[in-house]
Motif scaffolding. Sequence first.
Motif, PDB file in Angstrom:
ATOM      1  N   PHE A 121       0.839  -1.198   0.000  1.00 15.88           N
ATOM      2  CA  PHE A 121       0.000   0.000   0.000  1.00 15.88           C
ATOM      3  C   PHE A 121       0.872   1.245   0.000  1.00 15.88           C
ATOM      4  CE2 PHE A 121       0.451  -1.747   4.267  1.00 15.88           C
ATOM      5  CZ  PHE A 121       1.027  -0.697   4.962  1.00 15.88           C
ATOM      6  N   LEU A 122       0.248   2.371  -0.354  1.00 17.20           N
ATOM      7  CA  LEU A 122       0.915   3.668  -0.259  1.00 17.20           C
ATOM      8  C   LEU A 122       0.921   4.083   1.203  1.00 17.20           C
ATOM      9  CD1 LEU A 122       2.065   6.240  -1.704  1.00 17.20           C
ATOM     10  CD2 LEU A 122      -0.288   7.105  -1.694  1.00 17.20           C
ATOM     11  N   SER A 123       2.113   4.216   1.785  1.00 18.25           N
ATOM     12  CA  SER A 123       2.219   4.492   3.226  1.00 18.25           C
ATOM     13  C   SER A 123       2.603   5.931   3.539  1.00 18.25           C
ATOM     14  CB  SER A 123       3.251   3.552   3.856  1.00 18.25           C
ATOM     15  OG  SER A 123       4.526   3.732   3.259  1.00 18.25           O
ATOM     16  N   ALA A 124       3.188   6.650   2.574  1.00 16.86           N
ATOM     17  CA  ALA A 124       3.627   8.019   2.855  1.00 16.86           C
ATOM     18  C   ALA A 124       3.727   8.829   1.564  1.00 16.86           C
ATOM     19  CB  ALA A 124       4.965   8.023   3.575  1.00 16.86           C
ATOM     20  N   VAL A 125       3.463  10.127   1.699  1.00 11.61           N
ATOM     21  CA  VAL A 125       3.644  11.078   0.598  1.00 11.61           C
ATOM     22  C   VAL A 125       4.413  12.270   1.143  1.00 11.61           C
ATOM     23  CG1 VAL A 125       2.533  12.607  -1.062  1.00 11.61           C
ATOM     24  CG2 VAL A 125       1.493  10.393  -0.524  1.00 11.61           C
ATOM     25  N   ALA A 126       5.451  12.685   0.435  1.00 18.50           N
ATOM     26  CA  ALA A 126       6.220  13.866   0.817  1.00 18.50           C
ATOM     27  C   ALA A 126       6.214  14.846  -0.353  1.00 18.50           C
ATOM     28  CB  ALA A 126       7.647  13.485   1.182  1.00 18.50           C
ATOM     29  N   LEU A 127       5.767  16.053  -0.085  1.00 18.77           N
ATOM     30  CA  LEU A 127       5.671  17.095  -1.102  1.00 18.77           C
ATOM     31  C   LEU A 127       6.581  18.258  -0.737  1.00 18.77           C
ATOM     32  CD1 LEU A 127       4.319  18.795  -3.399  1.00 18.77           C
ATOM     33  CD2 LEU A 127       2.513  19.349  -1.753  1.00 18.77           C
ATOM     34  N   THR A 128       7.363  18.706  -1.705  1.00 18.80           N
ATOM     35  CA  THR A 128       8.218  19.879  -1.531  1.00 18.80           C
ATOM     36  C   THR A 128       7.976  20.835  -2.690  1.00 18.80           C
ATOM     37  OG1 THR A 128       9.922  18.538  -0.449  1.00 18.80           O
ATOM     38  CG2 THR A 128      10.580  20.698  -1.253  1.00 18.80           C
ATOM     39  N   TYR A 129       7.774  22.118  -2.378  1.00 14.72           N
ATOM     40  CA  TYR A 129       7.588  23.114  -3.430  1.00 14.72           C
ATOM     41  C   TYR A 129       7.941  24.496  -2.893  1.00 14.72           C
ATOM     42  CZ  TYR A 129       3.118  24.480  -1.239  1.00 14.72           C
ATOM     43  OH  TYR A 129       2.154  24.926  -0.373  1.00 14.72           O
TER      44      TYR A 129
END
Length: 271
Positions: A143-151
Amino acid sequence: MPASSRSAELLLASFLVFIITVNAWQGEQHWNSGEHQKISSHSSNSGRYTTTEKSATVSVNDYVVTAENGSSKCLLLRAGLQLQLPYVTIQNRNQSAFVTVPANVSSYSGECGDDENILTVRFNDYYQVALTFTKGEANCKTFLSAVALTYSVTARDFWEAAYPILDTKKTISAVNLTKFSTPVSSSFVCIVELPVKLADGHFLYFSELHVQSFRSSNTTSFARAERCNEQLTQLFPIVIGCSIVGLVVVIVVGYFVTRRQNQTITYERLL
């Protein structure tokens, strides 16, 4: 009560059940989408990558993550990706910028680990999204366990942003997720849009998603697919509608059969 009256009442009741079911389903869909699909006026400028309106169509890209030794392609992902980025305007209003991953994006990388498969996508100069897939439930599920977004909040893309947040770099994440869960050796597919809620009102939307992680094959073909519940939910009113139509047909046929029998009995009595 005559058979014709009973048939008419059953027909009316079936129609009312159908209307109530469809209205309830539409209300649930509207409530579920209301939180994360706020649409405001569209602002057009060819130099900007963001808009203030959520895009109805998103380019779908294919991503392939290969192990360092080249033995396998551990992660396959096909999807359109769109971000919702909230900010405060110079008029002190809450606003959202929407940005999509462009078609044929080539700047991405990944990692094939025993416990994690990671895909990192970079686009439009200042944006980066990292998706982490994990094994769970005694290594039976992925499963998808984490999302990290940088902008970066730039004047180019956030033209109405208040001064204090301009030229700042933001890192937003979501952890302890269990999105897109599917058995190991199977893939996950969903043709409807799937939102993933990040921190501070940010969202990542997946469109036409097909993903498979922890693969041991060196091909780029997806395994047997598990379909999402959201996709099945959209089929619910269709199934109910077909059931109602079937019930109406049975009632109508029953009505005419009963009427024919009554006419026959009346005719025999007259004789």
